[in-house]
Design a protein around this motif. Structure first.
Motif, mmCIF file in Angstrom:
data_model
loop_
_atom_site.group_PDB
_atom_site.id
_atom_site.type_symbol
_atom_site.label_atom_id
_atom_site.label_comp_id
_atom_site.label_asym_id
_atom_site.label_seq_id
_atom_site.Cartn_x
_atom_site.Cartn_y
_atom_site.Cartn_z
ATOM 1 N N THR A 32 0.830 -1.215 0.000
ATOM 2 C CA THR A 32 0.000 0.000 0.000
ATOM 3 C C THR A 32 0.860 1.258 0.000
ATOM 4 O O THR A 32 0.499 2.265 -0.619
ATOM 5 C CB THR A 32 -0.969 0.006 1.187
ATOM 6 O OG1 THR A 32 -0.241 -0.223 2.405
ATOM 7 C CG2 THR A 32 -2.019 -1.086 1.039
ATOM 8 N N THR A 33 2.004 1.219 0.659
ATOM 9 C CA THR A 33 2.909 2.362 0.626
ATOM 10 C C THR A 33 3.391 2.633 -0.797
ATOM 11 O O THR A 33 3.377 3.778 -1.271
ATOM 12 C CB THR A 33 4.114 2.135 1.554
ATOM 13 O OG1 THR A 33 3.644 2.017 2.902
ATOM 14 C CG2 THR A 33 5.105 3.294 1.475
ATOM 15 N N GLY A 34 3.778 1.591 -1.486
ATOM 16 C CA GLY A 34 4.217 1.746 -2.872
ATOM 17 C C GLY A 34 3.102 2.206 -3.784
ATOM 18 O O GLY A 34 3.322 3.008 -4.703
ATOM 19 N N ALA A 35 1.887 1.711 -3.529
ATOM 20 C CA ALA A 35 0.736 2.112 -4.345
ATOM 21 C C ALA A 35 0.454 3.596 -4.213
ATOM 22 O O ALA A 35 0.005 4.250 -5.165
ATOM 23 C CB ALA A 35 -0.494 1.302 -3.936
ATOM 24 N N LEU A 36 0.731 4.159 -3.040
ATOM 25 C CA LEU A 36 0.458 5.571 -2.784
ATOM 26 C C LEU A 36 1.619 6.482 -3.169
ATOM 27 O O LEU A 36 1.400 7.624 -3.573
ATOM 28 C CB LEU A 36 0.145 5.776 -1.298
ATOM 29 C CG LEU A 36 -1.173 5.199 -0.789
ATOM 30 C CD1 LEU A 36 -1.183 5.171 0.728
ATOM 31 C CD2 LEU A 36 -2.350 6.010 -1.316
ATOM 32 N N ARG A 37 2.841 5.990 -3.055
ATOM 33 C CA ARG A 37 3.985 6.897 -3.150
ATOM 34 C C ARG A 37 4.866 6.720 -4.382
ATOM 35 O O ARG A 37 5.599 7.642 -4.745
ATOM 36 C CB ARG A 37 4.855 6.734 -1.900
ATOM 37 C CG ARG A 37 4.116 7.117 -0.632
ATOM 38 C CD ARG A 37 5.006 7.046 0.578
ATOM 39 N NE ARG A 37 4.257 7.364 1.792
ATOM 40 C CZ ARG A 37 4.761 7.303 3.016
ATOM 41 N NH1 ARG A 37 6.012 6.937 3.189
ATOM 42 N NH2 ARG A 37 4.020 7.597 4.050
ATOM 43 N N LEU A 38 4.816 5.560 -5.006
ATOM 44 C CA LEU A 38 5.703 5.329 -6.143
ATOM 45 C C LEU A 38 5.007 5.650 -7.464
ATOM 46 O O LEU A 38 3.797 5.448 -7.598
ATOM 47 C CB LEU A 38 6.164 3.867 -6.165
ATOM 48 C CG LEU A 38 7.066 3.405 -5.020
ATOM 49 C CD1 LEU A 38 7.373 1.918 -5.168
ATOM 50 C CD2 LEU A 38 8.343 4.220 -4.963
ATOM 51 N N PRO A 39 5.747 6.125 -8.460
ATOM 52 C CA PRO A 39 5.155 6.313 -9.790
ATOM 53 C C PRO A 39 4.810 4.950 -10.389
ATOM 54 O O PRO A 39 5.429 3.937 -10.030
ATOM 55 C CB PRO A 39 6.275 7.003 -10.577
ATOM 56 C CG PRO A 39 7.532 6.628 -9.870
ATOM 57 C CD PRO A 39 7.171 6.508 -8.413
ATOM 58 N N PRO A 40 3.818 4.895 -11.279
ATOM 59 C CA PRO A 40 3.373 3.599 -11.823
ATOM 60 C C PRO A 40 4.495 2.744 -12.391
ATOM 61 O O PRO A 40 4.493 1.517 -12.219
ATOM 62 C CB PRO A 40 2.371 4.004 -12.910
ATOM 63 C CG PRO A 40 1.838 5.322 -12.445
ATOM 64 C CD PRO A 40 2.992 6.007 -11.767
ATOM 65 N N GLU A 41 5.466 3.379 -13.035
ATOM 66 C CA GLU A 41 6.536 2.599 -13.659
ATOM 67 C C GLU A 41 7.445 1.925 -12.628
ATOM 68 O O GLU A 41 8.179 0.992 -12.961
ATOM 69 C CB GLU A 41 7.370 3.479 -14.589
ATOM 70 C CG GLU A 41 8.100 4.627 -13.925
ATOM 71 C CD GLU A 41 7.275 5.896 -13.819
ATOM 72 O OE1 GLU A 41 7.866 6.955 -13.547
ATOM 73 O OE2 GLU A 41 6.034 5.820 -14.015
ATOM 74 N N GLU A 57 -6.557 2.370 -2.858
ATOM 75 C CA GLU A 57 -5.800 3.198 -1.914
ATOM 76 C C GLU A 57 -5.997 4.678 -2.207
ATOM 77 O O GLU A 57 -6.182 5.493 -1.296
ATOM 78 C CB GLU A 57 -4.316 2.837 -1.974
ATOM 79 C CG GLU A 57 -4.003 1.432 -1.482
ATOM 80 C CD GLU A 57 -4.431 1.218 -0.041
ATOM 81 O OE1 GLU A 57 -4.123 2.066 0.817
ATOM 82 O OE2 GLU A 57 -5.096 0.203 0.237
ATOM 83 N N LEU A 58 -5.953 5.061 -3.456
ATOM 84 C CA LEU A 58 -6.093 6.466 -3.842
ATOM 85 C C LEU A 58 -7.530 6.964 -3.716
ATOM 86 O O LEU A 58 -7.771 8.172 -3.672
ATOM 87 C CB LEU A 58 -5.597 6.666 -5.273
ATOM 88 C CG LEU A 58 -4.080 6.472 -5.470
ATOM 89 C CD1 LEU A 58 -3.739 6.415 -6.949
ATOM 90 C CD2 LEU A 58 -3.305 7.584 -4.772
ATOM 91 N N ALA A 59 -8.471 6.029 -3.641
ATOM 92 C CA ALA A 59 -9.880 6.423 -3.563
ATOM 93 C C ALA A 59 -10.180 7.231 -2.300
ATOM 94 O O ALA A 59 -11.048 8.110 -2.314
ATOM 95 C CB ALA A 59 -10.775 5.182 -3.620
ATOM 96 N N ALA A 63 -3.360 -2.514 -6.161
ATOM 97 C CA ALA A 63 -3.871 -1.889 -4.938
ATOM 98 C C ALA A 63 -4.135 -0.399 -5.101
ATOM 99 O O ALA A 63 -4.934 0.184 -4.358
ATOM 100 C CB ALA A 63 -2.886 -2.109 -3.793
ATOM 101 N N ALA A 64 -3.476 0.243 -6.062
ATOM 102 C CA ALA A 64 -3.502 1.704 -6.173
ATOM 103 C C ALA A 64 -4.906 2.310 -6.269
ATOM 104 O O ALA A 64 -5.189 3.294 -5.570
ATOM 105 C CB ALA A 64 -2.634 2.153 -7.344
#
Length: 198
Positions: A54-63, A76-78, A72-73
């Motif tokens: 979830t941390t990566g889904a929120l903080r990392l760019p898609p690539e 999580e972003l919802a 998960a993104a």
């Protein structure tokens, strides 16, 4: 008007913060024809604490995301999208062990998304989520003012929402809830008088 109504107290019908958020939402809805209320009960429907996915889904760019992070993104972003889409967020924030309940903190963790709710530059951080008004129903068993060594509840909320750009933040507090029935009733009545003036 879109109102996001959030509760985090675990004390059910005995909860003062739930009583106050309900009063705030009722007051705001009565002032605005056609108000739309979205309800988020973080006890009935808890948000999981952050993990690596979830941390990566929120903080990392898609690539840079793994397949699990990409999956998960959206969910999580919802939470942030829901917050930023609201005109007003009414948040029940009781003090538990000198800070906010962990379920509320887990939801707050979904709002701090680099490039969406805040950004950094050489000038420092800049909040990007400032269009939502925030009204917090704060409750305390004792009485803790800003600056007290034990107060990590309202101060955390002020700093965090300020960080993501919220400039219109109101705290309605009912404290001394644990000092007995008379003090509790007086504190709730004073808080409801504040709500009537919102």
């Amino acid at each position: 008007m879109k109102i996001l109504h959030i509760d985090s107290s675990t004390t059910g019908p005995d909860s003062v913060s739930r009583e106050l958020t309900a009063a705030i939402v009722t007051h705001l809805a009565a002032k605005t024809s056609g108000a739309e209320v979205q309800r988020l009960d973080l006890v009935a429907n808890p948000v999981a604490h952050l993990d690596d996915v979830t941390t990566g889904a929120l903080r990392l760019p898609p690539e840079a995301q793994s397949d699990a992070m990409k999956a998960a993104a959206p969910a999580e972003l919802a939470y942030l999208q829901q917050f930023m889409g609201a005109d007003v967020a009414v948040i029940g924030a009781p003090m538990y062990n000198f800070t906010v309940p962990s379920q509320l903190k887990a939801w707050i963790d979904r709002l701090g998304v680099p490039g969406v709710s805040f950004t950094y530059s050489e000038a420092g951080p800049k909040g990007l989520a400032g269009n939502t008004r925030v009204i917090i129903a704060s409750t305390q068993g004792g009485m803790y003012e800003a600056g007290d060594a034990a107060e990590h509840q309202e101060s955390l909320l002020r700093v965090f929402f300020g960080f993501i750009g919220v400039t219109d933040l109101t705290i309605v507090r009912a404290d001394k809830i644990g000092f007995g029935p008379e003090m509790r009733a007086a504190s709730v009545a004073a808080a409801k008088a504040e709500i009537a003036a919102l």
